[in-house]
Design an enzyme around this catalytic site. Structure first.
Site, PDB file in Angstrom:
ATOM      1  N   HIS A 299      33.048   1.573  15.401  1.00 17.60           N
ATOM      2  CA  HIS A 299      32.672   2.469  13.234  1.00 17.60           C
ATOM      3  C   HIS A 299      34.227   3.178  12.971  1.00 17.60           C
ATOM      4  O   HIS A 299      35.081   3.583  13.960  1.00 17.60           O
ATOM      5  CB  HIS A 299      32.272   3.350  13.652  1.00 17.60           C
ATOM      6  CG  HIS A 299      30.893   2.801  14.191  1.00 17.60           C
ATOM      7  ND1 HIS A 299      29.508   3.047  12.962  1.00 17.60           N
ATOM      8  CD2 HIS A 299      30.085   2.549  15.211  1.00 17.60           C
ATOM      9  CE1 HIS A 299      28.164   2.476  13.413  1.00 17.60           C
ATOM     10  NE2 HIS A 299      29.005   2.081  14.684  1.00 17.60           N
TER      11      HIS A 299
ATOM     12  N   ASP B  89      29.222  -0.382   6.601  1.00 17.51           N
ATOM     13  CA  ASP B  89      27.979  -0.008   6.836  1.00 17.51           C
ATOM     14  C   ASP B  89      27.344   0.099   5.903  1.00 17.51           C
ATOM     15  O   ASP B  89      27.406   0.196   4.894  1.00 17.51           O
ATOM     16  CB  ASP B  89      28.458   1.715   7.586  1.00 17.51           C
ATOM     17  CG  ASP B  89      27.569   1.764   8.966  1.00 17.51           C
ATOM     18  OD1 ASP B  89      27.064   1.473   9.849  1.00 17.51           O
ATOM     19  OD2 ASP B  89      25.815   1.840   8.186  1.00 17.51           O
ATOM     20  N   ILE B  90      25.955  -0.362   6.042  1.00 15.78           N
ATOM     21  CA  ILE B  90      25.017  -0.338   4.988  1.00 15.78           C
ATOM     22  C   ILE B  90      24.520   1.089   4.548  1.00 15.78           C
ATOM     23  O   ILE B  90      23.627   1.053   2.893  1.00 15.78           O
ATOM     24  CB  ILE B  90      23.528  -1.585   5.484  1.00 15.78           C
ATOM     25  CG1 ILE B  90      23.422  -1.674   3.824  1.00 15.78           C
ATOM     26  CG2 ILE B  90      22.821  -0.515   6.323  1.00 15.78           C
ATOM     27  CD1 ILE B  90      22.196  -3.238   4.859  1.00 15.78           C
TER      28      ILE B  90
ATOM     29  N   GLU C 205      22.575   0.845  18.484  1.00 12.05           N
ATOM     30  CA  GLU C 205      21.570   0.276  18.363  1.00 12.05           C
ATOM     31  C   GLU C 205      21.697  -1.466  16.895  1.00 12.05           C
ATOM     32  O   GLU C 205      20.333  -2.230  17.434  1.00 12.05           O
ATOM     33  CB  GLU C 205      21.270   0.552  16.264  1.00 12.05           C
ATOM     34  CG  GLU C 205      21.003   1.869  16.496  1.00 12.05           C
ATOM     35  CD  GLU C 205      20.719   3.168  15.231  1.00 12.05           C
ATOM     36  OE1 GLU C 205      20.660   2.239  14.206  1.00 12.05           O
ATOM     37  OE2 GLU C 205      20.067   4.017  15.213  1.00 12.05           O
ATOM     38  N   VAL C 206      23.197  -2.069  17.361  1.00 12.43           N
ATOM     39  CA  VAL C 206      22.670  -3.484  17.015  1.00 12.43           C
ATOM     40  C   VAL C 206      24.130  -3.936  18.045  1.00 12.43           C
ATOM     41  O   VAL C 206      24.879  -2.937  18.351  1.00 12.43           O
ATOM     42  CB  VAL C 206      23.617  -3.727  15.528  1.00 12.43           C
ATOM     43  CG1 VAL C 206      24.252  -5.188  15.140  1.00 12.43           C
ATOM     44  CG2 VAL C 206      23.666  -3.146  14.682  1.00 12.43           C
TER      45      VAL C 206
ATOM     46  N   HIS D 102      30.916  -2.935  17.903  1.00 14.32           N
ATOM     47  CA  HIS D 102      31.320  -3.131  16.915  1.00 14.32           C
ATOM     48  C   HIS D 102      31.841  -1.694  17.176  1.00 14.32           C
ATOM     49  O   HIS D 102      31.380  -0.800  18.232  1.00 14.32           O
ATOM     50  CB  HIS D 102      30.326  -2.845  15.853  1.00 14.32           C
ATOM     51  CG  HIS D 102      29.495  -1.834  15.528  1.00 14.32           C
ATOM     52  ND1 HIS D 102      28.177  -2.519  16.782  1.00 14.32           N
ATOM     53  CD2 HIS D 102      28.751  -1.125  15.518  1.00 14.32           C
ATOM     54  CE1 HIS D 102      27.403  -1.887  16.865  1.00 14.32           C
ATOM     55  NE2 HIS D 102      27.745  -0.789  16.506  1.00 14.32           N
TER      56      HIS D 102
HETATM   57  P1  AMP Z   1      25.421   1.122  16.144  1.00 18.14           P
HETATM   58  O1  AMP Z   1      24.737   2.367  16.524  1.00 18.14           O
HETATM   59  O2  AMP Z   1      26.370   1.829  17.193  1.00 18.14           O
HETATM   60  O3  AMP Z   1      24.570   0.248  16.814  1.00 18.14           O
HETATM   61  O4  AMP Z   1      26.016   1.555  14.903  1.00 18.14           O
HETATM   62  C1  AMP Z   1      24.777   0.006  14.067  1.00 18.14           C
HETATM   63  C2  AMP Z   1      25.313   0.060  11.946  1.00 18.14           C
HETATM   64  O5  AMP Z   1      24.943  -0.747  11.811  1.00 18.14           O
HETATM   65  C3  AMP Z   1      24.600   1.502  12.071  1.00 18.14           C
HETATM   66  O6  AMP Z   1      25.560   2.357  11.373  1.00 18.14           O
HETATM   67  C4  AMP Z   1      23.701   1.152  10.675  1.00 18.14           C
HETATM   68  O7  AMP Z   1      24.011   1.142   9.622  1.00 18.14           O
HETATM   69  C5  AMP Z   1      24.533  -0.693   9.855  1.00 18.14           C
HETATM   70  N1  AMP Z   1      24.382  -1.813   9.643  1.00 18.14           N
HETATM   71  C6  AMP Z   1      23.176  -2.261  10.523  1.00 18.14           C
HETATM   72  N2  AMP Z   1      23.177  -3.278   9.250  1.00 18.14           N
HETATM   73  C7  AMP Z   1      24.131  -3.738   8.350  1.00 18.14           C
HETATM   74  C8  AMP Z   1      24.111  -4.817   7.454  1.00 18.14           C
HETATM   75  N3  AMP Z   1      23.173  -5.652   7.612  1.00 18.14           N
HETATM   76  N4  AMP Z   1      25.098  -4.186   7.354  1.00 18.14           N
HETATM   77  C9  AMP Z   1      26.203  -3.210   7.226  1.00 18.14           C
HETATM   78  N5  AMP Z   1      25.728  -2.465   8.170  1.00 18.14           N
HETATM   79  C10 AMP Z   1      24.465  -2.227   8.600  1.00 18.14           C
END
Ligand code: AMP
Length: 108
Positions: free
Chosen positions: A102, A30-31, A95-96, A100
């Protein structure tokens, strides 16, 4: 999906620190880590969220959880312990919008 960040990572169009890969699953750091170990496990196929998963997709969910086990053992966090979370929808903290899981561990 053309405009999906995690599809682009799966297609290697955007860099990520990959910790595991097989034909169906990719795992990367995770970034913005919220624990000493924080990885994201994604299916290479696009699913917007857990709500997209049908009973016929049970195999890919098994592949994701199998990948989590392998990474936990490889990085020696299996015995210590870890947390897995799936955020679903804006109200669930997602958010994405590519499914996925975690994996977080506080082992130092
Ligand atoms: P969620 O809130 O479950 O959608 O988590 C999305 C996660 O993606 C967050 O913890 C971000 O820090 C992570 N994230 C966003 N962009 C990237 C990226 N380019 N590479 C790795 N992790 C990312």
């Amino acid at each position: 999906m053309n405009d999906c960040l995690f599809c682009k990572i799966a297609q290697k169009k955007i860099p990520a620190t990959i910790v595991y890969e097989d034909e169906s699953v990719l795992a990367f750091k995770d970034i913005n880590p919220k624990a000493p170990y924080h990885f994201l496990f994604i299916p290479k196929t696009h699913y917007t969220s857990l709500l997209d998963i049908q009973e016929t997709d049970v195999l890919v969910m098994g592949q994701i959880f199998s990948a989590i086990q392998k990474v936990a053992h490889k990085l020696s966090i299996a015995d210590f312990g870890f947390k897995t979370t799936i955020h679903t929808g804006k109200g669930g903290g997602q958010e994405v919008f590519h499914l996925h899981v975690h994996l977080l561990s506080t082992k130092v």
